[in-house]
Scaffold this active site. Structure first.
Site, short mmCIF file in Angstrom:
data_model
loop_
_atom_site.label_atom_id
_atom_site.label_comp_id
_atom_site.label_asym_id
_atom_site.label_seq_id
_atom_site.Cartn_x
_atom_site.Cartn_y
_atom_site.Cartn_z
N SER A 130 -0.52 -0.40 -6.71
CA SER A 130 0.52 -0.28 -5.76
C SER A 130 0.52 0.97 -5.04
O SER A 130 -0.67 1.13 -4.25
CB SER A 130 1.97 -0.43 -6.58
OG SER A 130 2.75 -0.70 -5.82
N HIS A 159 -0.89 -5.01 -3.84
CA HIS A 159 0.03 -5.83 -3.55
C HIS A 159 0.87 -5.70 -2.49
O HIS A 159 0.89 -4.59 -2.19
CB HIS A 159 1.00 -6.49 -4.84
CG HIS A 159 1.79 -4.87 -5.57
ND1 HIS A 159 2.28 -5.39 -6.64
CD2 HIS A 159 1.98 -4.05 -5.16
CE1 HIS A 159 3.40 -4.30 -6.91
NE2 HIS A 159 2.83 -3.28 -5.75
#
EC number: 3.4.21.92
Length: 195
Positions: A98, A123
């Site tokens: 992330s 993501h």
């Protein structure tokens, strides 16, 4: 409470004791080894600014083992990495997921590394929200702006198209170090400090 190791250095007449992170800072090494939050963000920003003031021509080495975390705290780190004149070399040890992956790929071109068994995950931004319908709409609009900015950062540092970044970040996408290198998140997989 985390255990922080200490090191002792002696120069013949005197001994000095350092916590390991302070000792690493002397060698221009900083460490993101937890979830990204305001506290670690402020510490890393302060360390980069200190190292910039100390010697603006020498590289800073940032080691990352992070599951990600706060977008705003991560963006403070990202902006400082881009702000300082020293190159910030990034190294993934363990995981960079992330926001951790964003910081990994934001290192200086040619100086973004991962160890062989590191895992990288990208993501789209995540958020939880509650409130009135109007409040939720406001948060959704802000989340869309954040997603757009995260995509722009990934495009800038990987060279991929918006369509590819959007497709690849639609869901969690995990990569090995070799896959992250092929993707353009890092420049090289390193097995030792001599690589």
């Amino acid at each position: 409470m985390p255990v922080i190791p200490y090191v002792v250095e002696s120069n013949g007449r005197e001994e000095r004791t350092y916590d390991i992170y302070s000792r690493l800072l002397k060698d221009r090494i900083i460490f993101l080894g937890q979830q990204v939050d305001d506290q670690i963000s402020n510490a890393l920003v302060a360390q980069m600014l200190f190292l910039q003031a100390d010697d603006p021509k020498k590289d800073i080495h940032m080691y990352i083992n992070s599951p990600g975390g706060s977008i705003t705290a991560g963006m403070a780190i990202y902006d400082t990495m881009q702000f300082v004149s020293c190159d910030v070399a990034t190294y993934c040890i363990g995981q960079a997921a992330s926001m951790g992956a964003v910081l990994l790929t934001a290192g200086a071109k040619g100086k973004r590394f991962a160890l062989p068994n590191a895992r990288i995950m990208i993501h789209q931004p995540l958020a939880g929200m509650q409130g009135t319908a109007r409040e939720v709409e406001i948060h959704v609009a802000e989340l869309r702006r954040i997603k757009q900015r995260m995509n722009e950062i990934m495009i800038e540092h990987t060279g991929h198209s918006l369509e590819k970044i959007e497709e690849d970040t639609d869901r969690d996408r995990f990569m090995s170090a070799d896959e992250a290198c092929s993707y353009g998140l890092i420049d090289k997989v390193v097995k030792s400090v001599d690589d």
